[in-house]
Design an enzyme around this catalytic site. Structure first.
Site, PDB file in Angstrom:
ATOM      1  N   CYS A 284       0.349  -0.884  -0.195  1.00 25.67           N
ATOM      2  CA  CYS A 284      -0.089   0.130   0.243  1.00 25.67           C
ATOM      3  C   CYS A 284       0.497   1.266   0.062  1.00 25.67           C
ATOM      4  O   CYS A 284       1.245   1.867  -0.711  1.00 25.67           O
ATOM      5  CB  CYS A 284      -1.114  -0.060   1.256  1.00 25.67           C
ATOM      6  SG  CYS A 284       0.008  -0.480   2.903  1.00 25.67           S
ATOM      7  N   GLU A 384      -3.863   4.644  -8.019  1.00 33.32           N
ATOM      8  CA  GLU A 384      -3.341   2.707  -7.671  1.00 33.32           C
ATOM      9  C   GLU A 384      -3.139   1.996  -8.323  1.00 33.32           C
ATOM     10  O   GLU A 384      -4.483   1.649  -8.786  1.00 33.32           O
ATOM     11  CB  GLU A 384      -3.083   2.975  -6.477  1.00 33.32           C
ATOM     12  CG  GLU A 384      -2.369   1.620  -5.803  1.00 33.32           C
ATOM     13  CD  GLU A 384      -3.482   1.882  -3.875  1.00 33.32           C
ATOM     14  OE1 GLU A 384      -4.064   0.781  -4.537  1.00 33.32           O
ATOM     15  OE2 GLU A 384      -2.749   1.231  -2.829  1.00 33.32           O
TER      16      GLU A 384
HETATM   17  P1  NAD Z   1      -9.822  -5.121  -1.918  1.00 34.23           P
HETATM   18  O1  NAD Z   1     -10.388  -3.577  -1.033  1.00 34.23           O
HETATM   19  O2  NAD Z   1     -10.840  -5.131  -2.501  1.00 34.23           O
HETATM   20  O3  NAD Z   1     -10.412  -6.057  -0.393  1.00 34.23           O
HETATM   21  C1  NAD Z   1      -9.998  -6.225   0.984  1.00 34.23           C
HETATM   22  C2  NAD Z   1     -10.689  -6.725   2.137  1.00 34.23           C
HETATM   23  O4  NAD Z   1     -12.120  -6.554   1.821  1.00 34.23           O
HETATM   24  C3  NAD Z   1     -10.744  -8.288   1.651  1.00 34.23           C
HETATM   25  O5  NAD Z   1     -10.881  -8.849   2.690  1.00 34.23           O
HETATM   26  C4  NAD Z   1     -12.206  -8.347   0.806  1.00 34.23           C
HETATM   27  O6  NAD Z   1     -12.696  -9.516   0.501  1.00 34.23           O
HETATM   28  C5  NAD Z   1     -13.224  -7.380   1.490  1.00 34.23           C
HETATM   29  N1  NAD Z   1     -13.747  -6.617   0.991  1.00 34.23           N
HETATM   30  C6  NAD Z   1     -13.840  -6.603  -0.342  1.00 34.23           C
HETATM   31  N2  NAD Z   1     -14.852  -6.183  -0.705  1.00 34.23           N
HETATM   32  C7  NAD Z   1     -15.670  -6.234   0.601  1.00 34.23           C
HETATM   33  C8  NAD Z   1     -17.411  -5.396   0.908  1.00 34.23           C
HETATM   34  N3  NAD Z   1     -18.098  -4.824   0.143  1.00 34.23           N
HETATM   35  N4  NAD Z   1     -17.647  -5.202   2.049  1.00 34.23           N
HETATM   36  C9  NAD Z   1     -16.982  -6.561   2.659  1.00 34.23           C
HETATM   37  N5  NAD Z   1     -15.633  -6.551   2.070  1.00 34.23           N
HETATM   38  C10 NAD Z   1     -14.944  -6.713   1.655  1.00 34.23           C
HETATM   39  O7  NAD Z   1      -8.206  -4.987  -1.367  1.00 34.23           O
HETATM   40  P2  NAD Z   1      -7.574  -6.002  -1.563  1.00 34.23           P
HETATM   41  O8  NAD Z   1      -7.353  -6.090  -3.134  1.00 34.23           O
HETATM   42  O9  NAD Z   1      -7.273  -6.528  -1.144  1.00 34.23           O
HETATM   43  O10 NAD Z   1      -6.043  -5.010  -1.357  1.00 34.23           O
HETATM   44  C11 NAD Z   1      -5.444  -4.382  -2.135  1.00 34.23           C
HETATM   45  C12 NAD Z   1      -5.831  -2.358  -1.422  1.00 34.23           C
HETATM   46  O11 NAD Z   1      -5.606  -2.525  -0.040  1.00 34.23           O
HETATM   47  C13 NAD Z   1      -4.770  -1.594  -2.384  1.00 34.23           C
HETATM   48  O12 NAD Z   1      -5.322  -0.834  -2.360  1.00 34.23           O
HETATM   49  C14 NAD Z   1      -4.113  -1.460  -1.381  1.00 34.23           C
HETATM   50  O13 NAD Z   1      -3.403   0.262  -1.274  1.00 34.23           O
HETATM   51  C15 NAD Z   1      -4.841  -1.676   0.010  1.00 34.23           C
HETATM   52  N6  NAD Z   1      -3.905  -1.430   2.012  1.00 34.23           N
HETATM   53  C16 NAD Z   1      -3.665  -1.005   2.152  1.00 34.23           C
HETATM   54  C17 NAD Z   1      -3.173  -0.661   3.386  1.00 34.23           C
HETATM   55  C18 NAD Z   1      -2.891   0.719   4.236  1.00 34.23           C
HETATM   56  O14 NAD Z   1      -2.243  -0.094   5.327  1.00 34.23           O
HETATM   57  N7  NAD Z   1      -3.016   1.220   4.118  1.00 34.23           N
HETATM   58  C19 NAD Z   1      -2.119  -1.772   3.206  1.00 34.23           C
HETATM   59  C20 NAD Z   1      -2.012  -3.445   3.046  1.00 34.23           C
HETATM   60  C21 NAD Z   1      -3.123  -3.218   1.401  1.00 34.23           C
END
Ligand code: NAD
Length: 494
Positions: A284, A384
């Site tokens: 991230c 991103e």
């Molecule tokens: P994502 O938002 O698609 O999913 C994250 C989580 O949310 C997963 O467990 C997914 O199953 C769940 N999810 C998806 N839709 C949902 C909904 N409508 N309701 C509830 N839960 C839901 O993200 P990703 O693709 O898994 O991860 C990548 C993203 O995470 C990137 O944008 C990255 O920058 C961010 N990230 C941020 C940090 C931070 O500390 N700021 C750390 C790691 C990753």
């Protein structure tokens, strides 16, 4: 094959629905994973609520909770080889990154134990108190039952950052791992059950959006802690609004990396590559917008284009690999699409831009490290990507660099490279981001807060701020006036 079960109320259980988690490097099966039904999710929340009100958990003092955190840290260290191996096969993390993740998860629990021992849950505010009138205290109390949702890029570390403060604060939780990478959190569940944590305090399930949405709707949830994309974070904030759940969001980023004219190029070039290529760019806080002073740009460009050829894209289990595959085909297609968009928009490709191929690489989703020269209006300078792609632009003045750096909806992290740290600090203070490194990148200190400005999030994890985000604060007023005649304010109603 390994079986990943639901961890509810201290028990490991199967369910009717399951899927096979695959190795991103080879497509081979890693584990059979059980998906929770709605009843399982409700049961997990009920277990968390019962545990929250149990006298065993309510009465457990902070020293005992700190001891549990320390035991978890020790057990993670004992099982480091197994955890590393599973993180490599389940998430495609390369060996070096997976080892660092296991170390970081263990060290977070340990540092948190130390913070907890020192944390004052009841603080008298002498300034607000007056002899003969009142004594005033701040009392910190656990928020309650939490729902926590984590992404796939740092599965073990993200689980640690979520579970740690729940235990430290005296809350309870249902944590949902990402369906793409559910394996190592289940080892953590085994560890938790061996460390004296009462049953139901931490419940671990997996699943996708459907399971996540259902979990968050449960009215017993008082706090939602989400790490993931900004777009999903916005939906979660809306759903949290229905019952006004407390919320922490750790979201996406497009972090600026500023190279000043006095930077040591031998450090800044390697640091820049590390900043955007670590874990195939799936971090991230990746430094994906590079701003270089135009005075040194020709030399910098020559150096980075030469040095990028030394980056080792390879099999995750190879100890020499710098980065491995991206997590799945969907992520691969998203990244390749951004590369195509950049070409169409007229960005100048300096290196890469293709699938990385040859031998075993053909079995997984590998992408070459990619450099584009862009202008600030190009899509990849602003959005991103979550892949090994860097957007480079130049600046004439430091004011321009700061303006460009802050011209983003995101504000997670950033860096400044200069031989003059005091001067770099002046620039760092003007960046609207939650972390700024000077001549460094990606390193996090578990005792310090991490999180984002703007659309990169709300709240902080780690540090005292991270712990406090799982605590309510109560103002406790104790009268210091015990004579009725002196309580003249009572007369206002008579
Ligand atoms: P994502 O938002 O698609 O999913 C994250 C989580 O949310 C997963 O467990 C997914 O199953 C769940 N999810 C998806 N839709 C949902 C909904 N409508 N309701 C509830 N839960 C839901 O993200 P990703 O693709 O898994 O991860 C990548 C993203 O995470 C990137 O944008 C990255 O920058 C961010 N990230 C941020 C940090 C931070 O500390 N700021 C750390 C790691 C990753």
């Amino acid at each position: 094959m390994k079986e990943i079960k639901l961890f509810i109320n201290g028990n490991f259980k199967t369910s009717e629905q399951s899927f096979i988690s695959e190795n991103p490097a080879s497509g081979e099966p890693v584990a059979k994973v059980y998906l929770p039904s709605k009843q399982d999710i409700d049961e997990a929340v009920d277990a968390a609520e019962t545990a929250f009100y149990s006298t065993e958990w309510k009465n457990m003092d902070k020293m005992k909770r700190a001891e549990i955190l320390e035991k978890i840290s020790e057990k993670i260290k004992e099982r480091r080889n197994e955890l590393t191996e599973l993180e490599v096969s389940d998430s495609g993390s390369c060996l070096r990154k997976a080892k660092a993740d296991v170390h970081n998860a263990a060290s977070y629990f340990k540092v948190l134990a130390g913070q907890l021992r020192k944390f004052e849950f009841e603080l008298k505010d002498e300034g607000a108190s007056r002899a003969g009138f009142s004594q005033n205290y701040k009392v910190f109390e656990p928020v309650g039952v939490c729902a926590q949702i984590i992404p796939w890029n740092f599965p073990l570390v993200m689980a640690a950052w979520k579970i740690g403060p729940v235990i430290a604060a005296g809350c309870t939780t249902v944590i949902k791992t990402a369906q793409e990478t559910p394996v190592t959190a289940s080892i953590l569940a085994e560890i938790l059950s061996e460390c004296g944590l009462p049953k139901g305090v931490v419940n671990i399930i997996t699943g996708g959006a459907k399971e996540g949405e259902y979990l968050l709707k449960n009215p017993k949830i008082r706090k939602v802690a989400f790490t993931g994309s900004t777009s999903v974070g916005k939906k979660i904030m809306q759903s949290a609004g229905v019952n006004l759940q407390k919320i922490s969001l750790e979201l996406g980023g497009k972090s600026p990396n500023i190279v000043l004219s006095d930077a040591d190029l031998s450090i800044a070039v390697d640091g820049t590559l590390y900043a955007f290529l670590y874990h195939s760019g799936q971090a991230c806080d990746s430094g994906t917008r590079l701003l270089v002073d135009e005075k040194i740009y020709p030399a910098f460009k020559d150096a980075i284009v030469k040095r990028i050829k030394d980056v080792k894209v390879g099999l995750p289990q190879d100890p020499n690999t710098g980065y491995g595959p991206v997590v799945n085909k969907k992520q691969f297609d998203t990244i390749m699409n951004y590369i195509e968009i950049s070409k169409k928009e007229g960005a100048k490709l300096l290196y890469g831009g293709l699938r990385a191929t040859g031998g075993d690489l053909d079995k997984g989703h590998y992408i070459m490290p990619t450099l584009f020269e862009v202008t600030p209006d190009h899509t990849i300078f602003n959005e991103e990507i979550f892949g090994p792609v860097l957007a480079i632009t130049t600046f004439k003045t430091e004011e321009e660099a700061i303006k460009l750096a802050n011209k983003s909806i995101y504000g997670l992290a950033g860096a400044v490279w200069s031989k003059n740290p005091e001067h770099a600090k002046k620039i760092a203070r003007q960046l609207e981001t939650g972390t700024v490194w000077i001549n460094e990148y990606h390193l996090l200190n578990p005792g310090m807060p991490f999180g984002g400005y703007k659309q990169s999030g709300i709240g902080r994890e780690m540090g005292e701020e991270g712990l406090k985000s799982y605590l309510e604060v109560k103002h406790l007023w104790v009268s210091d006036c015990d004579e009725r005649s002196k309580k003249s304010w009572f007369d206002a109603i008579f």
